[in-house]
Motif scaffolding. Structure first.
Motif, PDB file in Angstrom:
ATOM      1  N   PHE A 102       9.622  13.047 -11.520  1.00  0.00           N
ATOM      2  CA  PHE A 102       8.998  12.029 -12.577  1.00  0.00           C
ATOM      3  C   PHE A 102       8.552  10.778 -11.256  1.00  0.00           C
ATOM      4  CE2 PHE A 102      12.638  13.545 -15.193  1.00  0.00           C
ATOM      5  CZ  PHE A 102      11.386  14.208 -16.598  1.00  0.00           C
ATOM      6  N   ASN A 103       7.079  10.768 -11.231  1.00  0.00           N
ATOM      7  CA  ASN A 103       6.507   9.643  -9.996  1.00  0.00           C
ATOM      8  C   ASN A 103       7.131   8.466 -10.572  1.00  0.00           C
ATOM      9  OD1 ASN A 103       4.120   8.220  -8.915  1.00  0.00           O
ATOM     10  ND2 ASN A 103       2.879   9.873  -8.512  1.00  0.00           N
ATOM     11  N   ILE A 104       7.876   7.841  -9.210  1.00  0.00           N
ATOM     12  CA  ILE A 104       8.061   6.637  -9.839  1.00  0.00           C
ATOM     13  C   ILE A 104       7.412   5.711  -8.781  1.00  0.00           C
ATOM     14  CG2 ILE A 104      10.412   6.863 -11.075  1.00  0.00           C
ATOM     15  CD1 ILE A 104      11.622   6.218  -7.958  1.00  0.00           C
ATOM     16  N   ASP A 105       6.912   6.215  -7.963  1.00  0.00           N
ATOM     17  CA  ASP A 105       6.371   5.339  -6.981  1.00  0.00           C
ATOM     18  C   ASP A 105       4.603   5.743  -6.252  1.00  0.00           C
ATOM     19  OD1 ASP A 105       5.131   3.346  -5.763  1.00  0.00           O
ATOM     20  OD2 ASP A 105       6.694   3.003  -4.841  1.00  0.00           O
ATOM     21  N   GLN A 106       4.082   5.117  -5.794  1.00  0.00           N
ATOM     22  CA  GLN A 106       2.584   5.657  -4.954  1.00  0.00           C
ATOM     23  C   GLN A 106       2.043   4.878  -4.447  1.00  0.00           C
ATOM     24  OE1 GLN A 106       0.362   8.983  -7.293  1.00  0.00           O
ATOM     25  NE2 GLN A 106      -0.374   9.378  -4.883  1.00  0.00           N
ATOM     26  N   ARG A 107       1.917   4.148  -3.278  1.00  0.00           N
ATOM     27  CA  ARG A 107       1.643   3.793  -2.481  1.00  0.00           C
ATOM     28  C   ARG A 107       0.497   4.045  -0.945  1.00  0.00           C
ATOM     29  NH1 ARG A 107       6.218  -0.448  -1.704  1.00  0.00           N
ATOM     30  NH2 ARG A 107       7.066   0.324  -2.870  1.00  0.00           N
ATOM     31  N   GLN A 108      -0.320   3.113  -0.736  1.00  0.00           N
ATOM     32  CA  GLN A 108      -0.468   3.405   0.719  1.00  0.00           C
ATOM     33  C   GLN A 108       0.099   2.681   1.190  1.00  0.00           C
ATOM     34  OE1 GLN A 108      -4.881   3.534   0.801  1.00  0.00           O
ATOM     35  NE2 GLN A 108      -4.557   3.190   3.629  1.00  0.00           N
ATOM     36  N   ILE A 109       1.002   2.690   2.395  1.00  0.00           N
ATOM     37  CA  ILE A 109       1.203   2.064   3.815  1.00  0.00           C
ATOM     38  C   ILE A 109       0.378   1.974   4.761  1.00  0.00           C
ATOM     39  CG2 ILE A 109       3.153   1.929   5.371  1.00  0.00           C
ATOM     40  CD1 ILE A 109       3.543   2.602   2.177  1.00  0.00           C
ATOM     41  N   ASP A 110       0.173   0.552   5.022  1.00  0.00           N
ATOM     42  CA  ASP A 110      -0.923   0.539   6.029  1.00  0.00           C
ATOM     43  C   ASP A 110       0.123   0.368   7.434  1.00  0.00           C
ATOM     44  OD1 ASP A 110      -2.410  -1.216   8.151  1.00  0.00           O
ATOM     45  OD2 ASP A 110      -2.294  -2.994   7.132  1.00  0.00           O
ATOM     46  N   GLY A 111      -0.083   1.242   8.644  1.00  0.00           N
ATOM     47  CA  GLY A 111       0.470   2.126   9.399  1.00  0.00           C
ATOM     48  C   GLY A 111       0.776   0.454  10.608  1.00  0.00           C
ATOM     49  N   ALA A 112      -0.274  -0.278  10.514  1.00  0.00           N
ATOM     50  CA  ALA A 112      -0.318  -1.012  10.734  1.00  0.00           C
ATOM     51  C   ALA A 112       1.406  -2.757  10.880  1.00  0.00           C
ATOM     52  CB  ALA A 112      -1.338  -2.142  11.722  1.00  0.00           C
ATOM     53  N   ALA A 113       1.359  -2.218   9.383  1.00  0.00           N
ATOM     54  CA  ALA A 113       2.813  -3.087   8.845  1.00  0.00           C
ATOM     55  C   ALA A 113       3.513  -2.635   8.742  1.00  0.00           C
ATOM     56  CB  ALA A 113       2.051  -3.069   7.625  1.00  0.00           C
ATOM     57  N   VAL A 114       3.672  -1.486   9.321  1.00  0.00           N
ATOM     58  CA  VAL A 114       4.551  -0.527   9.933  1.00  0.00           C
ATOM     59  C   VAL A 114       5.887  -0.695  11.761  1.00  0.00           C
ATOM     60  CG1 VAL A 114       6.184   2.174  10.655  1.00  0.00           C
ATOM     61  CG2 VAL A 114       4.658   1.032   8.626  1.00  0.00           C
ATOM     62  N   GLY A 115       5.014  -0.463  12.019  1.00  0.00           N
ATOM     63  CA  GLY A 115       4.745  -1.832  13.711  1.00  0.00           C
ATOM     64  C   GLY A 115       5.498  -0.519  14.576  1.00  0.00           C
ATOM     65  N   ARG A 116       6.613  -0.812  15.093  1.00  0.00           N
ATOM     66  CA  ARG A 116       7.138   0.417  15.456  1.00  0.00           C
ATOM     67  C   ARG A 116       8.828   0.281  16.391  1.00  0.00           C
ATOM     68  NH1 ARG A 116       2.723   2.896  18.358  1.00  0.00           N
ATOM     69  NH2 ARG A 116       0.639   1.369  18.457  1.00  0.00           N
ATOM     70  N   GLY A 117       9.439  -0.844  15.800  1.00  0.00           N
ATOM     71  CA  GLY A 117      10.589  -0.785  15.452  1.00  0.00           C
ATOM     72  C   GLY A 117      11.573  -0.189  14.720  1.00  0.00           C
ATOM     73  N   ASN A 118      11.992  -0.614  13.130  1.00  0.00           N
ATOM     74  CA  ASN A 118      12.684  -0.375  13.499  1.00  0.00           C
ATOM     75  C   ASN A 118      12.129   0.136  11.526  1.00  0.00           C
ATOM     76  OD1 ASN A 118      15.223  -0.167  14.039  1.00  0.00           O
ATOM     77  ND2 ASN A 118      15.430  -2.103  13.506  1.00  0.00           N
ATOM     78  N   GLY A 119      10.197   0.218  11.666  1.00  0.00           N
ATOM     79  CA  GLY A 119      10.123   0.598  10.406  1.00  0.00           C
ATOM     80  C   GLY A 119      10.175   0.372   9.229  1.00  0.00           C
TER      81      GLY A 119
END
Length: 113
Positions: free
Chosen positions: A24-41
């Motif tokens: 059952f789909n509960i979430d679908q979203r686009q993740i901005d790579g720049a917002a993830v960054g290079r740390g712990n995510g």
């Protein structure tokens, strides 16, 4: 979300989402790579589905154009006190390359953990 069950005319169960392999789909979203960054995510929690098994997919790269020399996103699923939690992060932390975007899909399986 409650289980979905169906029965034939005699009353025998034909389908039960708790026991049959169902997503059952509960979430679908686009993740901005720049917002993830290079740390712990970044972390996304799903407390409304505590105690239930989740299934996660992440497609990265998820954008148009040339992505040679880009870092792609990865994800991991764990359960903190029974709450599904998705961690999105970058495996390749080379500072000089850009990070691709991703498309995250999270499903609830109906199965208890």
């Amino acid at each position: 979300m409650a289980a979905f069950r169906s029965f034939d005319p005699s009353g025998a169960e034909r389908f039960n989402s708790y026991t049959d392999h169902t997503l059952f789909n509960i979430d679908q979203r686009q993740i901005d790579g720049a917002a993830v960054g290079r740390g712990n995510g970044i972390y996304i929690n799903y407390p409304e589905h505590a105690g239930r098994r989740a299934y996660v997919t992440l497609v990265s790269p998820f954008q148009v154009g040339d992505i040679d020399g880009w870092a792609v996103l990865s994800c991991r699923l764990d359960y903190v006190s029974g709450v599904p939690r998705v961690r999105i992060f970058v495996d390749n932390n080379t500072e000089t390359i850009p990070i691709c975007d991703g498309q995250l899909t999270v499903c609830w399986t109906g199965e208890s953990i």
